[in-house]
Design an enzyme around this catalytic site. Structure first.
Site, short mmCIF file in Angstrom:
data_model
loop_
_atom_site.label_atom_id
_atom_site.label_comp_id
_atom_site.label_asym_id
_atom_site.label_seq_id
_atom_site.Cartn_x
_atom_site.Cartn_y
_atom_site.Cartn_z
N LEU A 159 6.52 5.22 -6.22
CA LEU A 159 6.06 5.43 -7.60
C LEU A 159 4.70 4.77 -7.81
CD1 LEU A 159 6.24 2.62 -9.45
CD2 LEU A 159 8.66 3.11 -9.37
N ALA A 160 3.93 5.33 -8.74
CA ALA A 160 2.68 4.68 -9.16
C ALA A 160 2.89 4.20 -10.59
CB ALA A 160 1.52 5.66 -9.08
N PHE A 222 -3.64 5.38 3.54
CA PHE A 222 -4.32 6.68 3.44
C PHE A 222 -4.87 6.89 2.03
CE2 PHE A 222 -3.11 9.70 7.07
CZ PHE A 222 -2.86 8.67 7.97
N CYS A 272 -0.54 -3.20 -4.83
CA CYS A 272 -0.11 -2.68 -3.52
C CYS A 272 -1.22 -2.47 -2.50
CB CYS A 272 0.62 -1.36 -3.72
SG CYS A 272 2.16 -1.57 -4.62
P1 NAD Z 1 7.43 -7.84 -9.28
O1 NAD Z 1 6.78 -9.14 -9.01
O2 NAD Z 1 7.13 -7.12 -10.55
O3 NAD Z 1 9.03 -8.05 -9.24
C1 NAD Z 1 9.68 -8.80 -8.27
C2 NAD Z 1 10.79 -9.60 -8.96
O4 NAD Z 1 11.61 -10.20 -7.96
C3 NAD Z 1 10.28 -10.75 -9.84
O5 NAD Z 1 10.73 -10.56 -11.18
C4 NAD Z 1 10.89 -12.01 -9.21
O6 NAD Z 1 11.31 -12.98 -10.15
C5 NAD Z 1 12.09 -11.42 -8.48
N1 NAD Z 1 12.57 -12.28 -7.40
C6 NAD Z 1 11.87 -12.87 -6.40
N2 NAD Z 1 12.69 -13.52 -5.56
C7 NAD Z 1 13.96 -13.35 -6.05
C8 NAD Z 1 15.24 -13.76 -5.61
N3 NAD Z 1 15.39 -14.47 -4.50
N4 NAD Z 1 16.32 -13.41 -6.36
C9 NAD Z 1 16.17 -12.68 -7.48
N5 NAD Z 1 14.98 -12.23 -7.94
C10 NAD Z 1 13.89 -12.56 -7.22
O7 NAD Z 1 7.15 -6.90 -8.03
P2 NAD Z 1 7.11 -5.29 -7.99
O8 NAD Z 1 5.79 -4.79 -8.43
O9 NAD Z 1 8.34 -4.77 -8.63
O10 NAD Z 1 7.17 -5.06 -6.41
C11 NAD Z 1 8.35 -5.31 -5.68
C12 NAD Z 1 8.17 -4.75 -4.29
O11 NAD Z 1 7.99 -3.33 -4.37
C13 NAD Z 1 6.96 -5.28 -3.52
O12 NAD Z 1 7.30 -5.37 -2.18
C14 NAD Z 1 5.93 -4.20 -3.73
O13 NAD Z 1 5.00 -4.16 -2.68
C15 NAD Z 1 6.76 -2.95 -3.74
N6 NAD Z 1 6.20 -1.82 -4.49
C16 NAD Z 1 5.56 -2.01 -5.67
C17 NAD Z 1 5.07 -0.92 -6.39
C18 NAD Z 1 4.37 -1.09 -7.72
O14 NAD Z 1 3.82 -0.13 -8.20
N7 NAD Z 1 4.37 -2.25 -8.32
C19 NAD Z 1 5.26 0.37 -5.89
C20 NAD Z 1 5.93 0.53 -4.69
C21 NAD Z 1 6.39 -0.57 -3.99
C1 UDX Z 2 -0.05 2.96 -5.60
C2 UDX Z 2 0.41 4.26 -4.92
O1 UDX Z 2 -0.23 5.37 -5.56
C3 UDX Z 2 1.92 4.41 -5.04
O2 UDX Z 2 2.36 5.55 -4.33
C4 UDX Z 2 2.56 3.16 -4.45
O3 UDX Z 2 3.98 3.24 -4.58
C5 UDX Z 2 2.06 1.90 -5.13
O4 UDX Z 2 0.62 1.85 -5.03
P1 UDX Z 2 -0.47 2.20 -8.10
O5 UDX Z 2 -1.20 1.07 -7.46
O6 UDX Z 2 0.54 1.91 -9.13
O7 UDX Z 2 0.25 3.09 -6.98
O8 UDX Z 2 -1.56 3.18 -8.79
P2 UDX Z 2 -2.57 4.28 -8.21
O9 UDX Z 2 -2.52 5.43 -9.12
O10 UDX Z 2 -2.36 4.55 -6.78
O11 UDX Z 2 -3.99 3.58 -8.41
C6 UDX Z 2 -4.39 2.47 -7.63
C7 UDX Z 2 -5.82 2.12 -7.93
O12 UDX Z 2 -6.71 3.10 -7.43
C8 UDX Z 2 -6.13 1.99 -9.43
O13 UDX Z 2 -6.98 0.90 -9.65
C9 UDX Z 2 -6.83 3.29 -9.74
O14 UDX Z 2 -7.68 3.21 -10.85
C10 UDX Z 2 -7.60 3.53 -8.46
N1 UDX Z 2 -7.97 4.93 -8.20
C11 UDX Z 2 -7.00 5.87 -8.06
C12 UDX Z 2 -9.31 5.28 -8.07
O15 UDX Z 2 -10.20 4.43 -8.18
N2 UDX Z 2 -9.63 6.59 -7.81
C13 UDX Z 2 -8.68 7.56 -7.66
O16 UDX Z 2 -9.05 8.71 -7.42
C14 UDX Z 2 -7.32 7.18 -7.81
#
Ligand code: NAD
Ligand code: UDX
Length: 480
Positions: A159-160, A222, A272
């Protein structure tokens, strides 16, 4: 009834579990976290994250088959499937500092699962982790298993932010990696059955564990690489008089390349891209592949170059100094439709301008003053360690004020920088803004969202990323 527990109630755990609960009313979903304030917020009307459409989903399921709790052990113990969606930040010290993923939070979650479990479980890696993490987790669980059987699956999330709910409703694909043993395949099928409630079968891909783990890092690399490619072109466009929007349109028309993710910008941000590429670089180095590591490192280098190029452009255009000048910053979040500021390019741009002694007036519709002050005083890579563990910095940056209105931010400013592409910035009354600014009045559009010609007609000097420069900017070259 199948019971699911998700450890980590963050940007991924919260929305993904809410959507599973919505689409699978017969499954009970508990989202647990060690952060009391986060869980309280999930149980209130003011959710801890801003994400369009999330409120409605949570309201429909919360208390029915979706629960948020700090009783981590109880819910893990009761669950058949445990998702682990904790943060996996970049290490700040020790071996691999500044590159490798810090798996402290992951490991402590895995040890807790081993401690409290009394029945067999499927443990799902939802966090983005280095390839081969499942093997380490497997070892922790089996060496502490007390006869309990665990199957580890990799189910990375794509997800983004800002579009999370739509992405979860209609994913391009769901990826599930598991062991190629009968037990592993049974676990894969069990998780497939959950997603099959709403995701068409041909979009649920199954692979071995390592392919699933690596695919997530590869996909982010990518995507980020496309942005660095177009941003590299934007610099060349400015030097030659080409227009990056026209170039990326023409390039993206090639069906082998495609039009998405080719918007030039002040740089990519978010929790990310940088973290995952640094992680990929580290894995390549550890596997004796320095050339591959160097290739991906360049994506980050160009991103850093783009941010410092922007700062240099602002300073050089304004007579090579912004000392004591008011500069308005419109947008601080890393993209529109989120309040998330993790790795936002606004941090580096603001720090760069503060380094030249500017006074900043910042407005973002979703980011609070506390958050902005915290971001501007925090060390690199500290941001992704859980919010509740970060004390509010006792120091604040005095040259920064945060306001709740764009017009207030730009009042008496010498220059205005657009750093997030919020829709509301497109419809601002720029004549009113011009009338209230110091002259000459500058607009630096880091997202290419304003009509530069219209603004020039009003009287502004306008810089847009990768667009032909006005005479003024040509006379004041920026050295990156
Ligand atoms: P986040 O920091 O928003 O959430 C992580 C949560 O885990 C925090 O609330 C923290 O308190 C909790 N936590 C940490 N250790 C813990 C434990 N031992 N027990 C219970 N809770 C605990 O992080 P996020 O953005 O949700 O990302 C989580 C993972 O998903 C990361 O590995 C990230 O790279 C990946 N990811 C993030 C996105 C995104 O868009 N944010 C998208 C895809 C994948
Ligand atoms: C990204 C990936 O898209 C998603 O698949 C993954 O799970 C988590 O990391 P996110 O970081 O939430 O998602 O947002 P994204 O829409 O990818 O944008 C990332 C950054 O790139 C932002 O700062 C955005 O403004 C920038 N961006 C995006 C550009 O500068 N140009 C573009 O054409 C697209």
């Amino acid at each position: 009834m199948v019971k699911i527990c998700c450890i980590g109630a963050g940007y991924v755990g919260g929305p993904t579990m809410a959507v599973i609960a919505l689409k699978c009313p017969a499954i009970e979903v508990a989202v647990v976290d060690i952060s009391v304030s986060r869980i309280n917020a999930w149980n209130s009307d003011q959710l801890p994250i801003y994400e369009p459409g999330l409120d409605a989903v949570v309201k429909e399921c919360r208390g029915r088959n979706l629960f948020f709790s700090t009783d981590v052990e109880k819910h893990v113990q009761e669950a058949d499937i445990v998702f682990v969606s904790v943060n996996t930040p970049t290490k700040t010290r020790g071996l691999g500092a500044g590159k490798a993923a810090d798996l402290t939070y992951w490991e402590s979650a895995a040890r807790m699962i081993a401690d409290v479990s009394k029945s067999d479980k499927i443990v799902v890696e939802k966090s983005t982790v280095p390839v081969k993490t499942a093997e380490a987790i497997e070892k922790i669980l089996t060496h502490n298993s007390k006869g309990i059987k665990y199957q580890i699956l990799s189910n990375p999330e794509f997800l983004a932010e800002g579009t999370a709910i739509q992405d979860l409703f209609h994913p391009d694909r769901v990826l599930i990696g598991g062991r190629e043993t009968p037990g592993g395949q049974k676990a894969v099928q069990a998780l497939k059955d959950v997603y099959a409630h709403w995701v068409p079968e041909d979009r649920i891909l199954t692979t071995n564990l390592w392919s699933a783990e690596l695919s997530k890092l590869a996909a982010n690399a990518f995507l980020a690489q496309r942005i660095s490619s177009v941003n590299a072109m934007s610099a060349l466009c400015e030097a030659t008089g080409a227009d990056v929007t026209q170039v990326s349109y023409a390039v993206g028309k090639d069906s082998r390349i495609g039009p998405k993710f080719l918007n030039a910008s002040v740089g990519f941000g978010g929790s990310c891209f940088q973290k995952d590429i640094l992680n990929l670089v580290y894995i390549c180095e550890c596997n004796g592949l320095p050339e591959v590591a160097e290739y991906w490192k360049q994506v980050i280098k160009i991103n850093d170059y783009q941010k410092s190029r922007f700062v240099n452009r602002v300073v050089s255009s304004m007579f090579n100094t912004v000392s004591n000048k008011k500069v308005a910053i419109l947008g601080f979040a890393f993209k529109k439709d989120t309040g998330d500021t993790r790795e936002t390019p606004a941090i580096d741009v603001c720090k760069g301008l503060l380094g030249d002694k500017a006074r900043l007036s910042i407005y973002d519709p979703q980011v609070t003053e506390d958050q902005i002050q915290r971001d501007l005083t925090m060390n690199k890579f500290d941001w992704d360690h859980p919010v509740h563990l970060q004390p509010m910095s006792p120091t604040t940056v005095k040259q920064v004020s945060v306001v709740w209105d764009a017009y207030e931010a730009v009042k008496d400013a010498h220059g205005l920088c657009i750093l997030t592409e919020w829709d509301e910035f497109k419809t601002l009354d720029f004549q009113r803004i011009y009338d209230n600014m110091q002259k000459p009045a500058f607009v630096f559009d880091g997202r290419n969202i304003v009509d530069a010609e219209k603004l020039r007609d009003i009287g502004f000097i306008v810089y847009s990323i990768g667009k032909p420069l006005d005479a003024w900017l040509k006379d004041m070259p920026a050295v990156a």
